[in-house]
Design an enzyme around this catalytic site. Sequence first.
Site, PDB file in Angstrom:
ATOM      1  NE  ARG A 164      -4.204  -1.567   0.169  1.00  0.00           N
ATOM      2  CZ  ARG A 164      -4.325  -2.840  -0.183  1.00  0.00           C
ATOM      3  NH1 ARG A 164      -3.320  -3.471  -0.768  1.00  0.00           N
ATOM      4  NH2 ARG A 164      -5.460  -3.474  -0.003  1.00  0.00           N
ATOM      5  CB  SER A 238      -8.947  -1.978   4.055  1.00  0.00           C
ATOM      6  OG  SER A 238      -9.341  -3.232   3.595  1.00  0.00           O
ATOM      7  CD  GLU A 331      -5.401   1.438   2.529  1.00  0.00           C
ATOM      8  OE1 GLU A 331      -4.676   1.977   1.671  1.00  0.00           O
ATOM      9  OE2 GLU A 331      -6.588   1.172   2.326  1.00  0.00           O
TER      10      GLU A 331
HETATM   11  N1  EPU Z   1      -4.358 -13.858   3.103  1.00  0.00           N
HETATM   12  C1  EPU Z   1      -3.306 -14.238   2.320  1.00  0.00           C
HETATM   13  N2  EPU Z   1      -3.487 -15.218   1.403  1.00  0.00           N
HETATM   14  C2  EPU Z   1      -4.669 -15.807   1.217  1.00  0.00           C
HETATM   15  C3  EPU Z   1      -5.748 -15.414   2.013  1.00  0.00           C
HETATM   16  C4  EPU Z   1      -5.565 -14.409   2.938  1.00  0.00           C
HETATM   17  O1  EPU Z   1      -2.199 -13.731   2.444  1.00  0.00           O
HETATM   18  O2  EPU Z   1      -4.780 -16.705   0.351  1.00  0.00           O
HETATM   19  C5  EPU Z   1      -4.160 -12.835   4.151  1.00  0.00           C
HETATM   20  C6  EPU Z   1      -4.408 -11.414   3.725  1.00  0.00           C
HETATM   21  O3  EPU Z   1      -3.290 -10.795   3.131  1.00  0.00           O
HETATM   22  C7  EPU Z   1      -4.772 -10.753   5.046  1.00  0.00           C
HETATM   23  C8  EPU Z   1      -5.596 -11.818   5.700  1.00  0.00           C
HETATM   24  O4  EPU Z   1      -5.135 -13.033   5.138  1.00  0.00           O
HETATM   25  O5  EPU Z   1      -3.642 -10.531   5.831  1.00  0.00           O
HETATM   26  C9  EPU Z   1      -7.077 -11.646   5.533  1.00  0.00           C
HETATM   27  O6  EPU Z   1      -7.386 -11.613   4.164  1.00  0.00           O
HETATM   28  P1  EPU Z   1      -8.796 -11.171   3.554  1.00  0.00           P
HETATM   29  O7  EPU Z   1      -8.869 -11.647   2.159  1.00  0.00           O
HETATM   30  O8  EPU Z   1      -9.873 -11.546   4.513  1.00  0.00           O
HETATM   31  O9  EPU Z   1      -8.763  -9.610   3.400  1.00  0.00           O
HETATM   32  P2  EPU Z   1      -8.506  -8.349   4.312  1.00  0.00           P
HETATM   33  O10 EPU Z   1      -7.228  -8.429   5.046  1.00  0.00           O
HETATM   34  O11 EPU Z   1      -9.758  -8.038   5.041  1.00  0.00           O
HETATM   35  C10 EPU Z   1      -7.272  -7.270   2.238  1.00  0.00           C
HETATM   36  C11 EPU Z   1      -7.189  -5.900   1.632  1.00  0.00           C
HETATM   37  C12 EPU Z   1      -8.447  -5.611   0.827  1.00  0.00           C
HETATM   38  C13 EPU Z   1      -8.571  -6.668  -0.260  1.00  0.00           C
HETATM   39  C14 EPU Z   1      -8.629  -8.057   0.391  1.00  0.00           C
HETATM   40  C15 EPU Z   1      -8.662  -9.180  -0.621  1.00  0.00           C
HETATM   41  C16 EPU Z   1      -5.822  -4.564   3.111  1.00  0.00           C
HETATM   42  C17 EPU Z   1      -5.798  -3.471   4.123  1.00  0.00           C
HETATM   43  N3  EPU Z   1      -7.036  -4.926   2.683  1.00  0.00           N
HETATM   44  O12 EPU Z   1      -8.357  -7.237   3.152  1.00  0.00           O
HETATM   45  O13 EPU Z   1      -8.318  -4.342   0.227  1.00  0.00           O
HETATM   46  O14 EPU Z   1      -9.719  -6.449  -1.052  1.00  0.00           O
HETATM   47  O15 EPU Z   1      -7.443  -8.231   1.214  1.00  0.00           O
HETATM   48  O16 EPU Z   1      -7.428  -9.345  -1.191  1.00  0.00           O
HETATM   49  O17 EPU Z   1      -4.769  -5.054   2.726  1.00  0.00           O
HETATM   50  C18 EPU Z   1      -8.784  -2.016   0.557  1.00  0.00           C
HETATM   51  O18 EPU Z   1      -7.582  -1.815   0.594  1.00  0.00           O
HETATM   52  O19 EPU Z   1      -9.628  -1.082   0.668  1.00  0.00           O
HETATM   53  C19 EPU Z   1      -9.302  -3.381   0.420  1.00  0.00           C
HETATM   54  C20 EPU Z   1     -10.589  -3.656   0.497  1.00  0.00           C
END
Ligand code: EPU
Length: 366
Positions: A164, A238, A331
Amino acid sequence: MRVNENILISSLTTMRLGGPARYVIEIERPEELPEAYGFAATYHLPTFVLGYGANTIGHDEGFPGAIIISRMKGIHETPTPDGIQLKVMSGEYWDDVVAYATSKGLTGIEGLSLIPGLAGAAPVQNIGAYGQEISDTLESIDVYDTATHSFTTLTASDLHFGYRQSILNTTESGRYFVISITLNLKHGQMPRPLYRSIEKYLSEHSITDFSPASIRDVVIAIRRSKLPDPLTEASAGSFFKNIFLDETATEACEAKGYPVHRTTDGGKLNSGWLIEQAGLAGQLIHGIRVSPKASLVLINESATSYTDLATARDEIISKVYDTYGFWLEQEPVELVAHLASPSASSAPSPSTSSSTPPTPPTGATK
Ligand code: EPU
């Protein structure tokens, strides 16, 4: 170039907070940029480059300077041996770019479907989702450099991408106005295994088509099921970052059973899980709802001021810190000033300039 006066920042940002901006300058051609920044420098107006406003938070007192927005449109294609290079003007809506690329069978950005925002903002915070980041495919960006008052090109390595972040929102924040972004996309599909939630959706729905267009549809379905649509619910996506840990901290978290995803040099701790475990998911705090479906997301349900949001944010950060000892980092960026540097050739000397700006240089529209 269009110059508008006294526009509410709440109407320009998806979190829908923020008082009036003195000027909003809309750029339709790159040649207008020296004039727009020259105007700001002449009258000592701070500047701020805004895109769709999906990752920016306005302040209650508004903005005393000039918000500059790209309205430049266009996508230009150049064939490459294994795909197509796309040069996208910064005012294009990002998801239209993803739709365009996937409709041509190009892979590289399909995981970034439905992210709200303009193309020009995508490299600033290195947008990422579902295992892809724009830094994976970005070749270069064409910019206007407000420090040297010149047009130049920055390559991906110049931008020092991280999670980011890039120089555009850290060391050189406010310096460059993005005119276009150039992406190298390939014919083909994302390597498997895909991000966990995508694989889950594919198997639950017996989908065996892994083409960019099909993965785009899956990403859209997953996002629609958990993330607010900025057109109907006020939010900035996020609101907190996930937490990067070194090897020692990763092992300590794993020993406690915390959800850490391994990276090359440590791990990433799921901040959303920390918020849920602290009992905050779904809570309404000062008019701000912690999304029950995606706890990193804050929704402005009934907050009337930036102060409400900041108070809710600080309460969430404190609760998570008191419970787990991790400090959550915000963020989205805050809409605050960058002072334009006067051009040696075009700006008047301080003795001839006035601190009271007159009617903008080109009237209401041009
Ligand atoms: N994760 C992985 N690999 C996977 C699955 C999950 O590394 O196969 C990790 C993620 O990186 C994160 C955690 O597990 O640390 C949870 O992942 P989840 O998909 O639930 O998403 P999140 O953390 O709630 C992040 C981004 C979102 C993006 C989603 C999907 C940030 C701050 N947020 O959210 O971005 O859509 O992953 O990839 O990194 C945004 O930035 O506004 C946003 C919505």
